[in-house]
Design a protein around this motif. Structure first.
Motif, PDB file in Angstrom:
ATOM      1  N   MET A 159       1.029  -1.435  -0.298  1.00  0.00           N
ATOM      2  CA  MET A 159       0.162  -0.222  -0.243  1.00  0.00           C
ATOM      3  C   MET A 159       0.703   1.224   0.253  1.00  0.00           C
ATOM      4  SD  MET A 159      -2.600   1.201   2.728  1.00  0.00           S
ATOM      5  CE  MET A 159      -2.167   0.155   3.768  1.00  0.00           C
ATOM      6  N   LEU A 160       0.288   2.242  -0.218  1.00  0.00           N
ATOM      7  CA  LEU A 160       1.096   3.357  -0.871  1.00  0.00           C
ATOM      8  C   LEU A 160       0.467   3.816   0.511  1.00  0.00           C
ATOM      9  CD1 LEU A 160       2.385   5.315  -3.168  1.00  0.00           C
ATOM     10  CD2 LEU A 160       1.031   6.412  -2.388  1.00  0.00           C
ATOM     11  N   GLN A 161       1.268   4.968   1.330  1.00  0.00           N
ATOM     12  CA  GLN A 161       0.576   5.522   2.424  1.00  0.00           C
ATOM     13  C   GLN A 161       1.475   7.066   1.877  1.00  0.00           C
ATOM     14  OE1 GLN A 161       1.989   5.260   6.582  1.00  0.00           O
ATOM     15  NE2 GLN A 161      -0.181   5.163   6.944  1.00  0.00           N
ATOM     16  N   ILE A 162       0.485   7.660   2.292  1.00  0.00           N
ATOM     17  CA  ILE A 162       0.141   9.657   1.725  1.00  0.00           C
ATOM     18  C   ILE A 162       0.201  10.395   3.140  1.00  0.00           C
ATOM     19  CG2 ILE A 162      -0.254  11.567   0.422  1.00  0.00           C
ATOM     20  CD1 ILE A 162      -0.125   9.701  -1.400  1.00  0.00           C
ATOM     21  N   GLN A 163       0.944  11.784   3.749  1.00  0.00           N
ATOM     22  CA  GLN A 163       0.566  11.780   5.261  1.00  0.00           C
ATOM     23  C   GLN A 163       0.508  13.378   4.183  1.00  0.00           C
ATOM     24  OE1 GLN A 163       3.870  12.921   8.011  1.00  0.00           O
ATOM     25  NE2 GLN A 163       2.510  11.526   9.304  1.00  0.00           N
ATOM     26  N   ILE A 164      -0.542  13.743   5.003  1.00  0.00           N
ATOM     27  CA  ILE A 164      -0.639  15.251   4.283  1.00  0.00           C
ATOM     28  C   ILE A 164      -0.829  16.385   5.412  1.00  0.00           C
ATOM     29  CG2 ILE A 164      -2.040  15.096   2.461  1.00  0.00           C
ATOM     30  CD1 ILE A 164      -4.217  15.519   3.469  1.00  0.00           C
ATOM     31  N   GLY A 212      -1.683  27.696 -10.130  1.00  0.00           N
ATOM     32  CA  GLY A 212      -1.884  27.502 -10.910  1.00  0.00           C
ATOM     33  C   GLY A 212      -1.482  25.725 -11.298  1.00  0.00           C
ATOM     34  N   ASP A 213      -1.942  25.216 -10.320  1.00  0.00           N
ATOM     35  CA  ASP A 213      -2.206  23.809  -8.979  1.00  0.00           C
ATOM     36  C   ASP A 213      -2.810  23.039 -10.766  1.00  0.00           C
ATOM     37  OD1 ASP A 213      -1.964  21.966  -6.751  1.00  0.00           O
ATOM     38  OD2 ASP A 213      -4.113  21.748  -7.915  1.00  0.00           O
ATOM     39  N   SER A 214      -1.803  22.203 -10.363  1.00  0.00           N
ATOM     40  CA  SER A 214      -2.360  21.526 -12.404  1.00  0.00           C
ATOM     41  C   SER A 214      -3.734  20.783 -11.465  1.00  0.00           C
ATOM     42  CB  SER A 214      -1.053  20.675 -12.482  1.00  0.00           C
ATOM     43  OG  SER A 214      -0.664  19.807 -12.189  1.00  0.00           O
ATOM     44  N   LEU A 215      -3.943  19.885 -10.529  1.00  0.00           N
ATOM     45  CA  LEU A 215      -5.184  19.687  -9.789  1.00  0.00           C
ATOM     46  C   LEU A 215      -6.189  20.590  -9.661  1.00  0.00           C
ATOM     47  CD1 LEU A 215      -3.822  16.822  -7.506  1.00  0.00           C
ATOM     48  CD2 LEU A 215      -4.301  16.825 -10.166  1.00  0.00           C
ATOM     49  N   ALA A 216      -6.199  21.921 -10.245  1.00  0.00           N
ATOM     50  CA  ALA A 216      -6.679  22.829  -9.770  1.00  0.00           C
ATOM     51  C   ALA A 216      -7.622  22.718  -8.613  1.00  0.00           C
ATOM     52  CB  ALA A 216      -8.562  22.321 -10.890  1.00  0.00           C
ATOM     53  N   ALA A 271      -7.488  16.429  -2.234  1.00  0.00           N
ATOM     54  CA  ALA A 271      -5.968  16.804  -1.132  1.00  0.00           C
ATOM     55  C   ALA A 271      -5.234  16.335  -1.159  1.00  0.00           C
ATOM     56  CB  ALA A 271      -5.899  17.147   0.320  1.00  0.00           C
ATOM     57  N   GLY A 272      -4.400  14.936  -0.869  1.00  0.00           N
ATOM     58  CA  GLY A 272      -3.250  14.117  -0.691  1.00  0.00           C
ATOM     59  C   GLY A 272      -3.327  13.091  -1.787  1.00  0.00           C
ATOM     60  N   ARG A 273      -3.829  13.213  -2.953  1.00  0.00           N
ATOM     61  CA  ARG A 273      -3.186  12.690  -4.306  1.00  0.00           C
ATOM     62  C   ARG A 273      -2.203  12.815  -5.002  1.00  0.00           C
ATOM     63  NH1 ARG A 273      -5.545  12.559  -9.135  1.00  0.00           N
ATOM     64  NH2 ARG A 273      -6.291  14.264  -9.774  1.00  0.00           N
ATOM     65  N   GLY A 274      -1.739  13.916  -5.097  1.00  0.00           N
ATOM     66  CA  GLY A 274      -0.491  14.757  -5.458  1.00  0.00           C
ATOM     67  C   GLY A 274      -0.492  15.778  -5.333  1.00  0.00           C
ATOM     68  N   LEU A 275       0.554  16.752  -5.853  1.00  0.00           N
ATOM     69  CA  LEU A 275       1.510  16.264  -6.753  1.00  0.00           C
ATOM     70  C   LEU A 275       2.162  15.814  -5.573  1.00  0.00           C
ATOM     71  CD1 LEU A 275       1.164  19.061  -8.741  1.00  0.00           C
ATOM     72  CD2 LEU A 275       0.586  16.708  -9.521  1.00  0.00           C
ATOM     73  N   TRP A 276       3.211  14.233  -5.620  1.00  0.00           N
ATOM     74  CA  TRP A 276       4.411  13.815  -5.302  1.00  0.00           C
ATOM     75  C   TRP A 276       5.538  13.841  -6.291  1.00  0.00           C
ATOM     76  CZ3 TRP A 276       3.309  15.296  -0.467  1.00  0.00           C
ATOM     77  CH2 TRP A 276       2.195  15.333  -0.348  1.00  0.00           C
ATOM     78  N   LYS A 277       6.771  13.446  -5.876  1.00  0.00           N
ATOM     79  CA  LYS A 277       7.072  12.618  -6.228  1.00  0.00           C
ATOM     80  C   LYS A 277       8.136  11.530  -5.607  1.00  0.00           C
ATOM     81  CE  LYS A 277      10.938  17.074  -7.429  1.00  0.00           C
ATOM     82  NZ  LYS A 277      11.761  17.257  -7.355  1.00  0.00           N
ATOM     83  N   GLY A 285       4.626  17.646 -14.654  1.00  0.00           N
ATOM     84  CA  GLY A 285       5.602  17.870 -14.498  1.00  0.00           C
ATOM     85  C   GLY A 285       6.711  16.974 -13.981  1.00  0.00           C
ATOM     86  N   ASP A 286       7.566  17.410 -13.383  1.00  0.00           N
ATOM     87  CA  ASP A 286       8.556  16.051 -12.435  1.00  0.00           C
ATOM     88  C   ASP A 286       7.738  15.386 -11.508  1.00  0.00           C
ATOM     89  OD1 ASP A 286       8.487  18.325 -10.482  1.00  0.00           O
ATOM     90  OD2 ASP A 286      10.903  18.756 -10.304  1.00  0.00           O
ATOM     91  N   ARG A 287       6.706  15.486 -11.528  1.00  0.00           N
ATOM     92  CA  ARG A 287       5.876  15.402 -10.199  1.00  0.00           C
ATOM     93  C   ARG A 287       4.545  14.599 -10.949  1.00  0.00           C
ATOM     94  NH1 ARG A 287       6.830  17.511  -4.833  1.00  0.00           N
ATOM     95  NH2 ARG A 287       8.736  19.400  -5.562  1.00  0.00           N
ATOM     96  N   TYR A 288       3.637  13.709  -9.760  1.00  0.00           N
ATOM     97  CA  TYR A 288       3.541  12.461  -9.891  1.00  0.00           C
ATOM     98  C   TYR A 288       1.615  12.874  -9.641  1.00  0.00           C
ATOM     99  CZ  TYR A 288       6.538  10.339 -12.745  1.00  0.00           C
ATOM    100  OH  TYR A 288       7.412   9.877 -13.552  1.00  0.00           O
ATOM    101  N   ALA A 289       1.081  12.492 -10.358  1.00  0.00           N
ATOM    102  CA  ALA A 289      -0.690  12.217  -9.330  1.00  0.00           C
ATOM    103  C   ALA A 289      -1.136  11.387  -9.043  1.00  0.00           C
ATOM    104  CB  ALA A 289      -1.528  13.065  -9.282  1.00  0.00           C
ATOM    105  N   LEU A 290      -1.977  10.702  -8.228  1.00  0.00           N
ATOM    106  CA  LEU A 290      -2.291   9.139  -8.261  1.00  0.00           C
ATOM    107  C   LEU A 290      -3.810   9.165  -8.997  1.00  0.00           C
ATOM    108  CD1 LEU A 290      -2.036   7.837  -4.963  1.00  0.00           C
ATOM    109  CD2 LEU A 290      -0.189   7.399  -6.882  1.00  0.00           C
TER     110      LEU A 290
END
Length: 117
Positions: free
Chosen positions: A1-6, A15-19, A37-43, A77-82
């Motif tokens: 499991m991928l866990q993301i802490q916000i 200009g947030d690319s996820l609007a 809020a948590g699905r992106g943008l991450w490296k 860009g250099d980041r990803y979103a789930l």
């Protein structure tokens, strides 16, 4: 499991690319809001993220805010979103994660996949 802490809620950058207009966590937010809020943008390692079946969004206190089935990723860009399907009303939401977030990075991988239900 991928866990993301916000962390605490704050304004999103221009200009947030996820609007998104806000990022982070606040009391009372819905599972959908936590996922956005948590699905992106991450490296992160795209191949490794795609090899995981689920993502868990948690706050800095270790409370699970949302759980989703990972269906893909998008590059920004250099980041990803789930990309994924929220597992609404998952019994883990609102409870302390059984897998404490030990990484200094916001994104970590938890061995064993689905826990607690």
């Amino acid at each position: 499991m991928l866990q993301i802490q916000i962390g605490a809620e704050r304004a999103a950058g221009v200009g947030d690319s996820l609007a998104r207009t806000v990022l982070g966590w606040r009391a009372g937010m819905s599972e959908d809001e936590a996922w956005e809020a948590g699905r992106g943008l991450w490296k992160f390692n795209a191949d490794r993220a795609l090899s995981e079946s689920e993502a868990q969004i948690i706050n800095t206190s270790g409370t699970v805010l949302a759980v989703a089935r990972i269906t893909g990723i998008s590059k920004h860009g250099d980041r990803y979103a789930l990309e994924g399907e929220i597992l609404r009303d998952d019994p883990r939401v609102g409870r302390p994660t059984p897998s404490p977030h030990l990484s200094r990075n916001p994104v970590t991988y938890i061995r064993g996949g689905r826990s607690g239900g």
